[in-house]
Scaffold this active site. Sequence first.
Site, PDB file in Angstrom:
ATOM      1  N   LYS A  26      38.611  77.019  83.388  1.00 31.27           N
ATOM      2  CA  LYS A  26      38.293  78.218  83.381  1.00 31.27           C
ATOM      3  C   LYS A  26      37.807  79.124  84.632  1.00 31.27           C
ATOM      4  O   LYS A  26      38.388  79.998  84.684  1.00 31.27           O
ATOM      5  CB  LYS A  26      36.999  78.335  82.415  1.00 31.27           C
ATOM      6  N   ASN A  27      36.893  78.248  85.324  1.00 33.94           N
ATOM      7  CA  ASN A  27      36.605  78.948  86.686  1.00 33.94           C
ATOM      8  C   ASN A  27      37.664  78.910  87.810  1.00 33.94           C
ATOM      9  O   ASN A  27      37.214  78.949  88.798  1.00 33.94           O
ATOM     10  CB  ASN A  27      35.138  78.319  87.037  1.00 33.94           C
ATOM     11  N   ARG A  97      30.206  86.492  83.320  1.00 37.17           N
ATOM     12  CA  ARG A  97      30.035  86.662  84.922  1.00 37.17           C
ATOM     13  C   ARG A  97      31.221  86.807  85.617  1.00 37.17           C
ATOM     14  O   ARG A  97      31.302  87.397  86.587  1.00 37.17           O
ATOM     15  CB  ARG A  97      29.439  85.169  85.073  1.00 37.17           C
ATOM     16  N   CYS A 121      26.441  83.678  81.204  1.00 38.90           N
ATOM     17  CA  CYS A 121      25.501  82.893  80.341  1.00 38.90           C
ATOM     18  C   CYS A 121      23.956  82.997  80.950  1.00 38.90           C
ATOM     19  O   CYS A 121      23.795  83.287  82.042  1.00 38.90           O
ATOM     20  CB  CYS A 121      25.722  81.371  80.615  1.00 38.90           C
ATOM     21  N   ARG A 126      21.163  85.608  87.552  1.00 38.52           N
ATOM     22  CA  ARG A 126      22.619  85.963  88.036  1.00 38.52           C
ATOM     23  C   ARG A 126      22.761  87.212  88.633  1.00 38.52           C
ATOM     24  O   ARG A 126      23.473  88.048  88.580  1.00 38.52           O
ATOM     25  CB  ARG A 126      23.260  86.108  86.711  1.00 38.52           C
ATOM     26  N   ASP A 315      26.937  72.440  85.812  1.00 39.25           N
ATOM     27  CA  ASP A 315      27.757  72.554  84.572  1.00 39.25           C
ATOM     28  C   ASP A 315      27.592  71.354  83.871  1.00 39.25           C
ATOM     29  O   ASP A 315      27.945  71.335  82.406  1.00 39.25           O
ATOM     30  CB  ASP A 315      29.047  73.151  84.817  1.00 39.25           C
ATOM     31  N   ILE A 337      19.755  74.889  90.840  1.00 40.23           N
ATOM     32  CA  ILE A 337      20.641  75.916  90.964  1.00 40.23           C
ATOM     33  C   ILE A 337      20.217  77.106  90.244  1.00 40.23           C
ATOM     34  O   ILE A 337      20.276  78.142  90.690  1.00 40.23           O
ATOM     35  CB  ILE A 337      22.145  75.612  90.954  1.00 40.23           C
ATOM     36  N   ARG A 408      33.966  80.124  74.597  1.00 37.78           N
ATOM     37  CA  ARG A 408      34.258  80.680  75.853  1.00 37.78           C
ATOM     38  C   ARG A 408      34.695  79.736  76.931  1.00 37.78           C
ATOM     39  O   ARG A 408      35.224  80.080  77.789  1.00 37.78           O
ATOM     40  CB  ARG A 408      32.825  81.452  76.347  1.00 37.78           C
TER      41      ARG A 408
HETATM   42  C1  EPZ Z   1      29.850  80.055  88.976  1.00 39.50           C
HETATM   43  O1  EPZ Z   1      28.854  80.912  88.605  1.00 39.50           O
HETATM   44  C2  EPZ Z   1      30.600  79.360  87.407  1.00 39.50           C
HETATM   45  N1  EPZ Z   1      30.928  80.462  87.020  1.00 39.50           N
HETATM   46  C3  EPZ Z   1      29.172  78.923  86.870  1.00 39.50           C
HETATM   47  O2  EPZ Z   1      29.692  78.137  85.755  1.00 39.50           O
HETATM   48  C4  EPZ Z   1      28.714  77.559  87.853  1.00 39.50           C
HETATM   49  O3  EPZ Z   1      27.554  77.159  86.920  1.00 39.50           O
HETATM   50  C5  EPZ Z   1      28.213  78.281  89.120  1.00 39.50           C
HETATM   51  O4  EPZ Z   1      29.251  78.879  89.724  1.00 39.50           O
HETATM   52  C6  EPZ Z   1      27.841  77.113  89.783  1.00 39.50           C
HETATM   53  O5  EPZ Z   1      28.600  76.107  90.378  1.00 39.50           O
HETATM   54  C7  EPZ Z   1      32.360  80.966  87.234  1.00 39.50           C
HETATM   55  O6  EPZ Z   1      32.768  80.516  88.120  1.00 39.50           O
HETATM   56  C8  EPZ Z   1      32.782  82.166  86.261  1.00 39.50           C
HETATM   57  P1  EPZ Z   1      26.704  80.899  91.767  1.00 39.50           P
HETATM   58  P2  EPZ Z   1      28.204  81.880  89.768  1.00 39.50           P
HETATM   59  O7  EPZ Z   1      26.705  82.393  92.296  1.00 39.50           O
HETATM   60  O8  EPZ Z   1      29.255  82.065  90.869  1.00 39.50           O
HETATM   61  C9  EPZ Z   1      22.625  82.585  93.263  1.00 39.50           C
HETATM   62  C10 EPZ Z   1      30.152  77.826  83.383  1.00 39.50           C
HETATM   63  O9  EPZ Z   1      29.466  77.458  82.486  1.00 39.50           O
HETATM   64  N2  EPZ Z   1      23.084  83.869  93.677  1.00 39.50           N
HETATM   65  O10 EPZ Z   1      27.381  79.748  92.574  1.00 39.50           O
HETATM   66  O11 EPZ Z   1      27.758  83.043  89.098  1.00 39.50           O
HETATM   67  C11 EPZ Z   1      22.430  82.452  91.844  1.00 39.50           C
HETATM   68  O12 EPZ Z   1      21.380  82.878  91.359  1.00 39.50           O
HETATM   69  C12 EPZ Z   1      29.525  78.857  84.484  1.00 39.50           C
HETATM   70  O13 EPZ Z   1      31.468  77.579  83.502  1.00 39.50           O
HETATM   71  C13 EPZ Z   1      22.253  84.688  94.397  1.00 39.50           C
HETATM   72  O14 EPZ Z   1      21.328  84.580  94.632  1.00 39.50           O
HETATM   73  O15 EPZ Z   1      27.082  80.880  90.276  1.00 39.50           O
HETATM   74  C14 EPZ Z   1      22.343  80.797  91.985  1.00 39.50           C
HETATM   75  O16 EPZ Z   1      20.936  80.332  91.988  1.00 39.50           O
HETATM   76  C15 EPZ Z   1      28.142  78.958  84.291  1.00 39.50           C
HETATM   77  N3  EPZ Z   1      22.910  85.997  94.456  1.00 39.50           N
HETATM   78  C16 EPZ Z   1      23.077  80.308  92.958  1.00 39.50           C
HETATM   79  O17 EPZ Z   1      23.330  81.551  93.707  1.00 39.50           O
HETATM   80  C17 EPZ Z   1      24.248  86.321  94.228  1.00 39.50           C
HETATM   81  O18 EPZ Z   1      24.724  87.395  94.559  1.00 39.50           O
HETATM   82  C18 EPZ Z   1      24.555  80.064  92.868  1.00 39.50           C
HETATM   83  O19 EPZ Z   1      25.176  80.849  91.794  1.00 39.50           O
HETATM   84  C19 EPZ Z   1      25.026  85.233  93.451  1.00 39.50           C
HETATM   85  C20 EPZ Z   1      24.423  84.123  93.336  1.00 39.50           C
END
Ligand code: EPZ
Length: 434
Positions: A26-27, A97, A121, A126, A315, A337, A408
């Site tokens: 998916k990702n 997302r 989610c 986020r 995940d 995370i 999803r």
């Molecule tokens: C991606 O989400 C994945 N989604 C998530 O999978 C996955 O859990 C996550 O990466 C971590 O591996 C997709 O790829 C669509 P992050 P993402 O930005 O990119 C903080 C699933 O079930 N952050 O890596 O949104 C954030 O709050 C989903 O498939 C900021 O602070 O996650 C978190 O604490 C769930 N500012 C950390 O970074 C920002 O601008 C990591 O989040 C962006 C993120």
Amino acid sequence: MASAFLIKGLGDRPKLKGTIRVAGAKNAALQAMAFSILFKDTLRLSNVPEIEDISRMTELLEALGLSVRRPRKDSWELNVSKKISAAMPEELTKKFRASVVLTGPLLSRFGRVSLPHPGGCLIGARPIDLFLEAYKKMGAKVTEKSGCYDIAAPKGLHGAEIFMRNQSVTGTQTVMMAAILAKGQTVIKNAAMEPEIPHLAAFLNKCGAKISGAGTPTITIKGGGLLSAKGRAYKTPPDRIETGSFLILGVLAAKDLTITNCQPKDLEVIVETLRLISSSKIITSKNTITVKNKNKAIINPLSIKTHEYPGFPTDLQAPMAVLLSQARGESLVFETIFEGRLGYAEELARMGAKITLWDSHRLMIFGPRTLSGKILTSPDIRAGLALVLAAVIAKGESVIHNAYYIDRGYEAIEKRFLSIGVPIKRIETAEEGS
Ligand code: EPZ
């Protein structure tokens, strides 16, 4: 109408057997659909999973003006055929997302994008501050009004040095894509290293991008012109999170289960952890994992801490907690995370698991505990799948509402689970779960 899954628990005797095929990631597929905007010709995709988020991304791209065609079941064709709108529709953008990834290609190609705060989610706030800070450094002007962002770079983006305070996965992917059309060089430091990132970068480089360092903490992108696929197709890699979820199911409930079309090298931490704490026999080859149990697996407790790749994937935290509810002793689960990713704990406790919530990041699980079937509600994609795993090993029947969440992220999960012996069926319900 909404749908739910009805599952007859198998109890704790390992009964599942056969093979289960892993779908495309998916990702990776969602991000590949987004980078079609960087191409001057048609981009083809294959091995795209048939899941709800892919349908939402299709609807969103079409609403923006892209043409998305699917001439054959496993072949998608995307291109920028006519005038593209810079305004991302609110309802669709908020559904998932990955919509945020579109901002990079839209801004760098058309100089403008506006969007509401993206969806995803409910596993935390986020935020998208890392995206907005990066765009400002690359020369864009960002204004926010009542939760909507307007990002403008009429003269185009220029290269910059971007330090990711958090190793954001979509943040890294999105800035990498935006930098492809920016003037000059962009360096992303403290970049995410999830396997999907070098996989996407390798394809983009074949089509004319100049990306180096993808998969390491420092990615360098030399800006240039629009990319050209020249008939090439992006083949979505197997979903490593699905693979890990099926492996955890195998340890919990399989006599002899083979997981096919997967890449064990992308989830070493899970394979090694399960070999360490369980008595299951786990055999890996390049593209398969086989898990065997003569009797119910003996599982030893373990404290796990989620971490960016190659650490323990966030995940897989919820599915792992289900496994630890069967371990002989106490385990600590530390979700580092996201601040809202323990929502499954209450449902698991209702089934009989012994869980103490310490705070929004940590919980203790005391096992082994027999689980009983209950009426449950999926709080998010991965917790939804975790509740399915719990229902499989429970005594008695469970109903899991909000099947949409599971749909999803997992293609035809009931069909694939039925084929290995899970007594699961989809039922229509009047409304979403509680
Ligand atoms: C991606 O989400 C994945 N989604 C998530 O999978 C996955 O859990 C996550 O990466 C971590 O591996 C997709 O790829 C669509 P992050 P993402 O930005 O990119 C903080 C699933 O079930 N952050 O890596 O949104 C954030 O709050 C989903 O498939 C900021 O602070 O996650 C978190 O604490 C769930 N500012 C950390 O970074 C920002 O601008 C990591 O989040 C962006 C993120």
